[in-house]
Design a protein around this motif. Structure first.
Motif, PDB file in Angstrom:
ATOM      1  N   LEU A   4      25.343  66.516  46.278  1.00  0.00           N
ATOM      2  CA  LEU A   4      26.476  65.881  45.621  1.00  0.00           C
ATOM      3  C   LEU A   4      25.983  65.011  44.474  1.00  0.00           C
ATOM      4  N   PHE A   5      26.486  65.291  43.283  1.00  0.00           N
ATOM      5  CA  PHE A   5      26.207  64.480  42.100  1.00  0.00           C
ATOM      6  C   PHE A   5      27.398  63.544  41.913  1.00  0.00           C
ATOM      7  N   LEU A   6      27.244  62.317  42.328  1.00  0.00           N
ATOM      8  CA  LEU A   6      28.339  61.347  42.358  1.00  0.00           C
ATOM      9  C   LEU A   6      28.318  60.505  41.091  1.00  0.00           C
ATOM     10  N   ILE A   7      29.390  60.564  40.323  1.00  0.00           N
ATOM     11  CA  ILE A   7      29.424  59.964  38.987  1.00  0.00           C
ATOM     12  C   ILE A   7      30.632  59.045  38.849  1.00  0.00           C
ATOM     13  N   ARG A   8      30.373  57.844  38.330  1.00  0.00           N
ATOM     14  CA  ARG A   8      31.477  56.953  37.992  1.00  0.00           C
ATOM     15  C   ARG A   8      31.950  57.260  36.570  1.00  0.00           C
ATOM     16  N   HIS A   9      33.233  57.115  36.333  1.00  0.00           N
ATOM     17  CA  HIS A   9      33.820  57.379  35.013  1.00  0.00           C
ATOM     18  C   HIS A   9      33.225  56.472  33.930  1.00  0.00           C
ATOM     19  N   GLY A  10      33.455  56.820  32.674  1.00  0.00           N
ATOM     20  CA  GLY A  10      33.012  56.014  31.546  1.00  0.00           C
ATOM     21  C   GLY A  10      33.827  54.740  31.379  1.00  0.00           C
ATOM     22  N   LEU A  11      33.377  53.910  30.472  1.00  0.00           N
ATOM     23  CA  LEU A  11      33.970  52.598  30.232  1.00  0.00           C
ATOM     24  C   LEU A  11      35.402  52.704  29.705  1.00  0.00           C
ATOM     25  N   THR A  12      36.237  51.739  30.096  1.00  0.00           N
ATOM     26  CA  THR A  12      37.614  51.632  29.597  1.00  0.00           C
ATOM     27  C   THR A  12      37.820  50.234  29.017  1.00  0.00           C
ATOM     28  N   GLU A  13      38.935  50.056  28.316  1.00  0.00           N
ATOM     29  CA  GLU A  13      39.255  48.730  27.781  1.00  0.00           C
ATOM     30  C   GLU A  13      39.445  47.718  28.912  1.00  0.00           C
ATOM     31  N   TRP A  14      40.040  48.154  30.012  1.00  0.00           N
ATOM     32  CA  TRP A  14      40.230  47.238  31.138  1.00  0.00           C
ATOM     33  C   TRP A  14      38.897  46.855  31.765  1.00  0.00           C
ATOM     34  N   ASN A  15      37.919  47.763  31.770  1.00  0.00           N
ATOM     35  CA  ASN A  15      36.579  47.389  32.212  1.00  0.00           C
ATOM     36  C   ASN A  15      36.034  46.257  31.347  1.00  0.00           C
ATOM     37  N   LYS A  16      36.198  46.407  30.048  1.00  0.00           N
ATOM     38  CA  LYS A  16      35.675  45.415  29.109  1.00  0.00           C
ATOM     39  C   LYS A  16      36.363  44.067  29.279  1.00  0.00           C
ATOM     40  N   LEU A  17      37.629  44.082  29.670  1.00  0.00           N
ATOM     41  CA  LEU A  17      38.395  42.856  29.860  1.00  0.00           C
ATOM     42  C   LEU A  17      38.313  42.319  31.289  1.00  0.00           C
ATOM     43  N   ASN A  18      37.516  43.006  32.141  1.00  0.00           N
ATOM     44  CA  ASN A  18      37.363  42.606  33.553  1.00  0.00           C
ATOM     45  C   ASN A  18      38.695  42.563  34.299  1.00  0.00           C
ATOM     46  N   LYS A  19      39.553  43.546  33.992  1.00  0.00           N
ATOM     47  CA  LYS A  19      40.823  43.658  34.705  1.00  0.00           C
ATOM     48  C   LYS A  19      40.688  44.663  35.850  1.00  0.00           C
ATOM     49  N   PHE A  20      41.388  44.390  36.942  1.00  0.00           N
ATOM     50  CA  PHE A  20      41.437  45.337  38.052  1.00  0.00           C
ATOM     51  C   PHE A  20      42.212  46.572  37.605  1.00  0.00           C
ATOM     52  N   GLN A  21      41.585  47.749  37.677  1.00  0.00           N
ATOM     53  CA  GLN A  21      42.264  48.980  37.270  1.00  0.00           C
ATOM     54  C   GLN A  21      42.926  49.663  38.450  1.00  0.00           C
ATOM     55  N   GLY A  22      42.176  49.831  39.523  1.00  0.00           N
ATOM     56  CA  GLY A  22      42.720  50.488  40.698  1.00  0.00           C
ATOM     57  C   GLY A  22      43.304  51.849  40.363  1.00  0.00           C
ATOM     58  N   SER A  23      44.519  52.098  40.812  1.00  0.00           N
ATOM     59  CA  SER A  23      45.158  53.396  40.606  1.00  0.00           C
ATOM     60  C   SER A  23      45.906  53.493  39.278  1.00  0.00           C
ATOM     61  N   SER A  24      45.830  52.440  38.452  1.00  0.00           N
ATOM     62  CA  SER A  24      46.451  52.503  37.121  1.00  0.00           C
ATOM     63  C   SER A  24      45.743  53.548  36.273  1.00  0.00           C
ATOM     64  N   ASN A  25      46.505  54.256  35.450  1.00  0.00           N
ATOM     65  CA  ASN A  25      45.953  55.422  34.747  1.00  0.00           C
ATOM     66  C   ASN A  25      45.453  55.049  33.350  1.00  0.00           C
TER      67      ASN A  25
END
Length: 202
Positions: A4-25
């Motif tokens: 299994l090659f387990l990969i986390r998604h790339g950076l988002t604006e919410w990542n940069k702002l330290n916001k909880f993304q959760g199930s938000s698209n």
């Protein structure tokens, strides 16, 4: 042996702002797209038998970049989604603390035993994500499988496959487009790579 090659998604604006993304698209930001492209270049020499992704856009976009050089399709499954954090989503840590509806500090210090909005507990998340992982493993015996998901969900997947307690959840971190590899052997599961982001180095 399956791998299994387990990969986390790339950076988002919410990542940069330290916001909880959760199930938000949320979508990849420009930096996140570049990260995904670099990871795709790194993975070009590998042979993959299947590529799976969370159905949230940031994970699916990342998976598409990986799939393109291999001329493969990406299979979206909702079980690989990030934790649903309910009213915490879109908020920073400070904003969540100010809500005062849940004990956020306790959750940060002991997430495996603290209730949170939305999905409610890490045990419920574990049941969901591992249902998806087990279905994938049953479908692809002795094959190389890419799974693109989210930081929290991937941590739970890794702990579960290694037979580790959820209390270890807070003791490691997975960066954007990080690569972790678990080998599914006959007698045991083996972690051979964790949180590798060498493709992002200059």
């Amino acid at each position: 042996m399956s791998k299994l090659f387990l990969i986390r998604h790339g950076l988002t604006e919410w990542n940069k702002l330290n916001k909880f993304q959760g199930s938000s698209n949320t979508l990849l930001c420009e930096e996140g797209i570049e990260q995904a492209k670099k990871l795709a270049d790194r993975l070009k020499p590998y042979k993959f038998d299947a590529i799976y992704s969370s159905d949230l856009s940031r994970a699916y976009e990342t998976a598409l970049y990986i799939a393109q050089p291999h001329h493969m399709t990406v299979n979206k499954i909702p079980e690989l989604r990030e934790i649903h954090f309910g009213e915490w989503e879109g908020l920073t840590k400070e904003e969540i603390i100010n809500l005062k509806k849940y004990d956020f500090i306790r959750w940060k210090n002991s997430p495996h035993s603290t209730e949170f909005p939305g999905e409610g507990s890490l045990v419920k998340v574990q049941q969901r994500v591992m249902k998806g992982i087990q279905a994938i493993l049953n479908r692809h015996r002795n094959e190389n499988i890419v799974i693109v998901s989210h930081g929290a969900s991937l941590k739970i997947i890794i702990l579960s496959l290694l037979g580790m307690d959820l209390s270890f959840y807070r003791h490691f971190w997975l960066g954007n487009t990080s690569l972790s590899i678990i080998e599914i052997r006959k007698d045991r599961n083996v972690l051979s790579l964790l949180n590798d982001m060498s493709h992002l180095e200059d």
